[in-house]
Scaffold this motif. Sequence first.
Motif, short mmCIF file in Angstrom:
data_model
loop_
_atom_site.label_atom_id
_atom_site.label_comp_id
_atom_site.label_asym_id
_atom_site.label_seq_id
_atom_site.Cartn_x
_atom_site.Cartn_y
_atom_site.Cartn_z
N GLY A 1 127.15 19.73 52.11
CA GLY A 1 127.95 20.72 52.81
C GLY A 1 128.75 21.56 51.82
N MET B 1 121.29 8.98 54.11
CA MET B 1 121.79 9.56 55.37
C MET B 1 120.92 9.10 56.55
SD MET B 1 124.34 11.52 55.63
CE MET B 1 125.13 12.38 56.94
N GLU C 1 117.69 19.70 56.29
CA GLU C 1 117.14 18.68 55.38
C GLU C 1 117.40 17.28 55.92
OE1 GLU C 1 115.40 19.18 52.67
OE2 GLU C 1 115.57 21.36 52.63
N GLY D 1 118.71 16.37 59.11
CA GLY D 1 118.33 16.15 60.49
C GLY D 1 116.84 15.91 60.65
N THR E 1 118.35 28.80 64.11
CA THR E 1 117.16 29.64 64.26
C THR E 1 116.04 28.79 64.88
OG1 THR E 1 116.45 29.05 62.02
CG2 THR E 1 117.77 31.05 62.26
N ARG F 1 112.86 26.72 65.57
CA ARG F 1 112.01 25.87 64.72
C ARG F 1 110.92 25.23 65.57
NH1 ARG F 1 113.41 24.25 59.61
NH2 ARG F 1 115.36 25.11 58.80
N LEU G 1 124.38 16.52 62.75
CA LEU G 1 124.21 16.79 61.31
C LEU G 1 124.23 18.30 61.11
CD1 LEU G 1 121.57 14.06 60.37
CD2 LEU G 1 123.93 14.22 59.56
N LEU G 2 125.31 18.90 61.62
CA LEU G 2 125.53 20.34 61.47
C LEU G 2 126.43 20.59 60.28
CD1 LEU G 2 126.38 21.32 65.16
CD2 LEU G 2 124.29 21.97 63.92
N THR H 1 130.48 26.75 63.99
CA THR H 1 130.38 25.35 64.46
C THR H 1 131.73 24.63 64.52
OG1 THR H 1 129.96 24.50 62.23
CG2 THR H 1 128.02 25.11 63.55
N GLY I 1 128.38 14.73 60.49
CA GLY I 1 128.38 16.06 59.86
C GLY I 1 129.71 16.31 59.15
N HIS J 1 133.52 8.06 56.13
CA HIS J 1 132.77 9.14 55.47
C HIS J 1 131.86 8.57 54.37
CE1 HIS J 1 132.86 13.72 54.52
NE2 HIS J 1 131.67 13.20 54.24
N ALA K 1 128.41 7.91 55.11
CA ALA K 1 127.01 8.00 55.54
C ALA K 1 126.10 8.37 54.38
CB ALA K 1 126.88 9.02 56.67
N GLY K 2 126.52 9.32 53.58
CA GLY K 2 125.69 9.74 52.45
C GLY K 2 126.56 10.20 51.31
N TYR L 1 126.30 28.33 55.16
CA TYR L 1 125.77 27.00 54.81
C TYR L 1 124.48 27.13 54.02
CZ TYR L 1 122.46 27.52 58.75
OH TYR L 1 121.49 27.96 59.61
P1 NDP Z 1 121.00 22.11 56.26
O1 NDP Z 1 121.65 23.39 55.88
O2 NDP Z 1 119.69 21.76 55.64
O3 NDP Z 1 120.78 22.08 57.85
C1 NDP Z 1 121.77 22.49 58.74
C2 NDP Z 1 121.20 22.50 60.14
O4 NDP Z 1 122.22 22.91 61.05
C3 NDP Z 1 120.06 23.52 60.29
O5 NDP Z 1 119.08 23.04 61.18
C4 NDP Z 1 120.78 24.72 60.89
O6 NDP Z 1 119.96 25.59 61.64
C5 NDP Z 1 121.76 24.02 61.80
N1 NDP Z 1 122.87 24.93 62.14
C6 NDP Z 1 123.73 25.54 61.31
N2 NDP Z 1 124.57 26.33 62.01
C7 NDP Z 1 124.22 26.21 63.31
C8 NDP Z 1 124.67 26.80 64.52
N3 NDP Z 1 125.69 27.69 64.53
N4 NDP Z 1 124.06 26.46 65.67
C9 NDP Z 1 123.02 25.58 65.68
N5 NDP Z 1 122.53 24.99 64.56
C10 NDP Z 1 123.12 25.31 63.40
O7 NDP Z 1 122.06 20.96 56.01
P2 NDP Z 1 121.80 19.41 55.71
O8 NDP Z 1 120.86 18.90 56.73
O9 NDP Z 1 121.45 19.22 54.27
O10 NDP Z 1 123.28 18.82 55.92
C11 NDP Z 1 123.93 18.95 57.17
C12 NDP Z 1 125.39 18.60 57.03
O11 NDP Z 1 125.56 17.19 56.91
C13 NDP Z 1 126.11 19.15 55.80
O12 NDP Z 1 126.47 20.50 55.96
C14 NDP Z 1 127.33 18.24 55.70
O13 NDP Z 1 128.41 18.80 56.40
C15 NDP Z 1 126.87 16.95 56.38
N6 NDP Z 1 126.82 15.83 55.43
C16 NDP Z 1 127.59 14.72 55.68
C17 NDP Z 1 127.55 13.62 54.83
C18 NDP Z 1 128.33 12.39 55.11
O14 NDP Z 1 128.45 11.51 54.23
N7 NDP Z 1 128.86 12.20 56.31
C19 NDP Z 1 126.70 13.63 53.62
C20 NDP Z 1 125.91 14.83 53.47
C21 NDP Z 1 125.98 15.88 54.35
P3 NDP Z 1 118.69 26.35 60.96
O15 NDP Z 1 117.63 25.27 60.86
O16 NDP Z 1 118.35 27.41 61.91
O17 NDP Z 1 119.17 26.83 59.61
#
Ligand code: NDP
Length: 318
Positions: free
Chosen positions: A72, A99, A147, A149, A169, A171, A198-199, A205, A232, A281, A283-284, A318
Motif C-alpha cells: 500500500g 497474505m 496482486e 486478492g 475496473t 476484470r 484487500l483494497l 475507498t 486492507g 496488522h 497479515a503480510g 494506488y
Molecule cells: P493492488 O493495487 O494490486 O490491487 C488493488 C485492488 O483494489 C485492485 O483490484 C483494484 O481494482 C481494487 N480497487 C482499488 N480502488 C478501488 C475502488 N475505488 N473500487 C473498487 N476496487 C478498487 O493491491 P494489492 O493487492 O497488492 O494490495 C491491496 C492492499 O492490501 C494494499 O493497498 C494494502 O493496503 C493492503 N495490504 C495489507 C497488508 C497487511 O499486512 N494487512 C500487507 C500488504 C498489503 P483494479 O483491479 O481495477 O485496479
Amino acid sequence: MGDKGRILLAATGWDTDFWLAEFAAKAPAREVVLAPDGDVDPSIDYAVVWKQPPGLLSRLPNLKAIFSLGAGVDHVFNDPTVPDVPIVRVVSPDLTTRMSEYVVWQVLDHHRRGPCYRAQQAAHVWSEDKNQCAAADITVGMMGLGELGRDAAAKLRAIGYSLSGWSRTARSIDGISCHSGAEGLADFLASADIFVVLLPLTGDTTGILDATLFCQMSKRGPLGAPVLINAGRGGLQNEADILAALDDGTLSAATLDVFCKEPLDRDSPFWSHPKVTVTPHCAGASIPSSLIGPMIAQMDAHDRGADLANLVDRSAGY
Ligand code: NDP
C-alpha cells in the motif's frame, strides 16, 4: 562503498538496523543513510520509505524514484509535498504468499466455526452442535482483485469455495464472478457469505466499510449473516458502524487485521467483543530479506536505463 547512487531510508517507527544490515549485504556499493533529525543530503538518488516525515522528500532535487516499503502507498501520500517522481510499491511473491495464508486461515476459521468452538472450550462445553457445511456451500467475496486478492482467491478456490470479486475496473478471471465499479457493487455485496477486504486506501475507498455497505450484504447462507475480514487498511472501515452491525446481527463476525489507529488502544471495544478476532496488522509484514534484493535490482536496472516495475498510478492513488 558509495560508488553507486545513495539511498535514503526513512522508515518511521521501524527498527532500521535490520534494514541497514540487509542493504549492506545486498548493496555494498550503495551508501544508505538515515535522516533522524530531518537533515538530508540533497544528492540522494532513491528514497526507501514507510511513513516518511512530511516534507523530507521534497528536499531531494536529484531523487529518481521512491520505493514504498509496503504494497500500500497511502502512507507515502499522507505527505502532501511528495515529489512527482515514480513511486514503486511492493509486489513480492513472499508477501503475496503470506497474505494468502492469512486469508485462507481466517476464511477457514469462520467457515469451520473456530470462534464458536474456542468460546465453548473456554466454557468447558462439549456441544452436540457439530453443524459444518462444505466449502462449496460458501461464497467468498473478494473486495479487491489485485496482486493479493487474485492470489488469495485462487487458493480459496482450490479448497472448494465459490468466489465473487469486486474491483475498480472490469476484470475477467476464471472461476470468479467479477463485478466492478459503483454499478457492480450492489450485486457483489448480495453475493457472498464471507467478505475479504484487500483494497488500497485511497480517496475513493476511505470509510467504504460502513453501515450503508453492510446493509447491502444481504445473503443469509450457512453461516447466517455475512462475515467481514479486513486485511486492507484501517482507514477503509467505519469502526463504530462495524460494532453496530455486529451487535444488531447485520454482520455475524469480523476479523480485523488493521485499524484506524494502530496500535489499537488498550481500551478498544474490539479486544473483548465476542464476535471479533483481532490481529495486529500482521497479515503480510514487509521482510527485509525478501524485499531489499529486488529493490536494489530495480535501482541498478533503472540506473542502466530500464523502466521501473510495480509503479503506482498517482491519479488512481494506488
Ligand atoms: P493492488 O493495487 O494490486 O490491487 C488493488 C485492488 O483494489 C485492485 O483490484 C483494484 O481494482 C481494487 N480497487 C482499488 N480502488 C478501488 C475502488 N475505488 N473500487 C473498487 N476496487 C478498487 O493491491 P494489492 O493487492 O497488492 O494490495 C491491496 C492492499 O492490501 C494494499 O493497498 C494494502 O493496503 C493492503 N495490504 C495489507 C497488508 C497487511 O499486512 N494487512 C500487507 C500488504 C498489503 P483494479 O483491479 O481495477 O485496479
